[in-house]
Design a protein around this motif. Structure first.
Motif, PDB file in Angstrom:
ATOM      1  N   LEU A  80       0.824  -1.211   0.000  1.00 29.66           N
ATOM      2  CA  LEU A  80       0.000   0.000   0.000  1.00 29.66           C
ATOM      3  C   LEU A  80       0.858   1.261   0.000  1.00 29.66           C
ATOM      4  O   LEU A  80       0.573   2.243  -0.704  1.00 29.66           O
ATOM      5  N   ALA A  81       1.946   1.231   0.783  1.00 25.17           N
ATOM      6  CA  ALA A  81       2.824   2.391   0.850  1.00 25.17           C
ATOM      7  C   ALA A  81       3.519   2.640  -0.484  1.00 25.17           C
ATOM      8  O   ALA A  81       3.701   3.792  -0.901  1.00 25.17           O
ATOM      9  N   LEU A  82       3.907   1.566  -1.164  1.00 22.64           N
ATOM     10  CA  LEU A  82       4.536   1.730  -2.479  1.00 22.64           C
ATOM     11  C   LEU A  82       3.563   2.337  -3.478  1.00 22.64           C
ATOM     12  O   LEU A  82       3.956   3.139  -4.338  1.00 22.64           O
ATOM     13  N   GLN A  83       2.299   1.949  -3.396  1.00 20.83           N
ATOM     14  CA  GLN A  83       1.303   2.544  -4.291  1.00 20.83           C
ATOM     15  C   GLN A  83       1.199   4.049  -4.086  1.00 20.83           C
ATOM     16  O   GLN A  83       1.041   4.811  -5.047  1.00 20.83           O
ATOM     17  N   LEU A  84       1.316   4.499  -2.825  1.00 17.09           N
ATOM     18  CA  LEU A  84       1.244   5.935  -2.546  1.00 17.09           C
ATOM     19  C   LEU A  84       2.509   6.662  -2.998  1.00 17.09           C
ATOM     20  O   LEU A  84       2.454   7.791  -3.492  1.00 17.09           O
ATOM     21  N   GLU A  85       3.678   6.010  -2.840  1.00 20.39           N
ATOM     22  CA  GLU A  85       4.938   6.634  -3.236  1.00 20.39           C
ATOM     23  C   GLU A  85       5.120   6.678  -4.749  1.00 20.39           C
ATOM     24  O   GLU A  85       5.821   7.545  -5.274  1.00 20.39           O
ATOM     25  N   HIS A  86       4.532   5.696  -5.455  1.00 23.92           N
ATOM     26  CA  HIS A  86       4.704   5.616  -6.908  1.00 23.92           C
ATOM     27  C   HIS A  86       3.318   5.582  -7.562  1.00 23.92           C
ATOM     28  O   HIS A  86       2.869   4.537  -8.053  1.00 23.92           O
ATOM     29  N   PRO A  87       2.624   6.723  -7.579  1.00 21.06           N
ATOM     30  CA  PRO A  87       1.241   6.723  -8.105  1.00 21.06           C
ATOM     31  C   PRO A  87       1.160   6.430  -9.604  1.00 21.06           C
ATOM     32  O   PRO A  87       0.126   5.974 -10.086  1.00 21.06           O
ATOM     33  N   LYS A  88       2.245   6.684 -10.344  1.00 21.98           N
ATOM     34  CA  LYS A  88       2.214   6.430 -11.783  1.00 21.98           C
ATOM     35  C   LYS A  88       2.609   4.995 -12.143  1.00 21.98           C
ATOM     36  O   LYS A  88       2.488   4.599 -13.305  1.00 21.98           O
ATOM     37  N   ALA A  89       3.091   4.253 -11.198  1.00 23.06           N
ATOM     38  CA  ALA A  89       3.508   2.865 -11.448  1.00 23.06           C
ATOM     39  C   ALA A  89       2.387   1.915 -11.050  1.00 23.06           C
ATOM     40  O   ALA A  89       1.521   2.244 -10.228  1.00 23.06           O
ATOM     41  N   ARG A  90       2.415   0.744 -11.625  1.00 24.02           N
ATOM     42  CA  ARG A  90       1.459  -0.305 -11.271  1.00 24.02           C
ATOM     43  C   ARG A  90       2.145  -1.271 -10.314  1.00 24.02           C
ATOM     44  O   ARG A  90       3.018  -2.042 -10.722  1.00 24.02           O
TER      45      ARG A  90
END
Length: 472
Positions: free
Chosen positions: A130-140
């Motif tokens: 979840l934290a990675l999704q917030l840090e990298h909003p343009k990545a899947r």
């Protein structure tokens, strides 16, 4: 005006511990995409490195890979991500690995929903994703796990999760090679003007030219639909040409093998493979009651005791219980394995019940067979070489591809290996019909001149067993 192809978003894969324990080369199988390994995964790998199990060996191999990648790397390089080697460690991939490997180097701030109680390892991995999704909003960002329950929890809280697909030999078990092909209508009319036939060593051979022949494999069976019609094995394959050899018919009593006759077309195909001296590896798939073990054992006894082609029969299997484990067993290696070899004892009883001489004759036959049939454990196969042996590997669907490779490479000169199994009955965790060692073996050896495969379809055990297989 042609439309521009939409660029795919940058992808980051978060690996669960069980993926690395299942396949230590997983970090090299994600092509150009980046990989993220949470700190909790490293902790779980460290906890699972001890022991002699397959999972422990895989963990140690993962640690060696990671240590090699981090060799002479500074803290700054680790923070920026380590380059995965472009050559890759695993041959046969779609593309070589060209992404980066990231470790959790700082505390990721993302809270789990209140609907997800607990603070276990799985929850920590979900929080990191979840934290990675917030840090990298343009990545899947995708969580990769073999744990079905973790993937379910991930989907509930909005995390994209997938199974690990790179170890799949085929996409669907229904696509697995069956070892046989039915001749299309009009096959002989098309091949009529280009048909050659001859006799060699008492067998009839045909050389046919037909478009269907381009789809055949060496040692594949071809047949007419009519029961008792034309049945042959493909010996050589060319461009729309093939050399066929008419099969022996083991369905008649005078051609029985150790008193056993084939009861259907597929069993006749199996006998032809098992008794062919030019075929070193045979795989037989089929549900319970199709006669896999009985046919294999009968063929082994004939070639060991009558024709002396092999010195002895060796039978082994994976020791996975159906119910609760009863604990350690006393005695020697063979005595410990006997409870697992109920299938061997049951089939020996069938093969010796027709022996002449009454109970004394059967007892003498059983003593003779026990001296020529050895029961061995898979745990002690590493480093061995079997010469002139007829090896039967039962329940082969419970082996991983790596374990299957370790067993097949034990075969020395003059040895024949027969692998039996039912891919619908897999007991090993994280293995499926498309990833087990037996499926891997069938798919990789398909087309080799000294390999044969057949899938048995019809049960011949009893009316009760057949009905139970269909309805329960």
């Amino acid at each position: 005006m042609p439309t521009r192809k939409r660029a795919e978003p940058h992808r980051i894969f978060v690996l669960d511990t069980n993926v690395l324990m299942h396949d230590p080369t997983a970090i090299f199988r994600f092509e150009e995409h980046d990989i993220f390994i949470p700190m909790i995964v490293l902790e779980e790998l460290d906890a699972g490195k001890k022991g002699m199990s397959e999972a422990a060996r895989n963990v140690r191999q993962v640690s060696r890979f990671l240590d090699e990648l981090m060799l002479n790397s500074s803290k700054r390089q680790i923070d920026k991500g380590l380059d995965l080697p472009s050559a890759g460690y695993v041959p046969g991939g779609k593309k070589p690995a060209s992404g980066r490997l990231f470790f959790q180097t700082h505390q990721l701030r993302a809270g789990l929903p209140d609907t997800l109680p607990g603070n276990g390892a799985d929850d920590a991995i979900l929080a990191n994703t979840l934290a990675l999704q917030l840090e990298h909003p343009k990545a899947r960002v995708t969580l990769v796990s073999k744990d079905i329950n973790l993937r379910i929890k991930a989907a509930i809280i909005g995390v994209n999760a997938e199974d690990y697909y790179s170890d799949k030999t085929i996409e669907d078990a229904d696509l697995l090679y069956t070892g046989k092909a039915e001749l299309r209508s009009g096959f002989w009319d098309e091949a009529g003007c280009k048909l050659d036939s001859w006799h060699e060593e008492g067998r009839t051979h045909y050389r046919v030219c037909n478009r269907q022949a381009a789809d055949w494999e060496p040692n594949q069976f071809v047949y007419d639909q009519d029961e008792g019609g034309f049945e042959a094995i493909v010996r050589k394959v060319g461009d729309e040409t093939a050399e066929l050899e008419v099969l022996r018919d083991f369905r008649k009593e005078r051609h029985g093998i150790w008193g056993i006759c084939a009861r259907n077309r597929e069993q006749n195909f199996a006998f032809n493979l098992l008794l062919d001296p030019n075929i070193a590896l045979v795989t037989i798939l089929g549900p319970a009651g199709t006669g896999k073990t009985l046919l294999t054992l009968a063929a082994g006894l004939v070639q060991t005791l009558e024709t002396n082609q092999f010195n002895e029969v060796i039978m082994t299997r994976v020791t996975i219980p159906l119910g609760e484990d009863i604990g350690f067993l006393p005695g020697t290696e063979e005595e410990k394995m006997e409870p697992w070899m109920g299938a061997l004892m049951d089939n020996l009883e069938v093969l010796t019940q027709s022996q002449e001489g009454g109970s004394w004759g059967r007892a003498a036959t059983n003593d003779l067979l026990r001296n020529r049939i050895k029961i061995r454990s898979l745990n002690f196969m590493r480093g061995r070489t079997f010469l002139n042996r007829y090896i039967i590997l039962d329940e082969a669907q419970n082996l991983t591809p790596k374990q299957m490779k370790a067993i097949v490479t034990r075969a020395g000169p003059g040895t024949k290996l027969v692998c039996l199994g039912n891919i619908a009955q897999i007991d090993t965790p994280y293995l499926s019909e498309t990833t087990c060692g037996l499926t891997y073996l069938v798919n990789r050896f398909r087309g080799w001149a000294h390999y044969g495969h057949i899938t048995l379809m019809r049960g011949e055990r009893s009316r009760l067993a057949d009905f139970a297989s269909e309805t329960l």
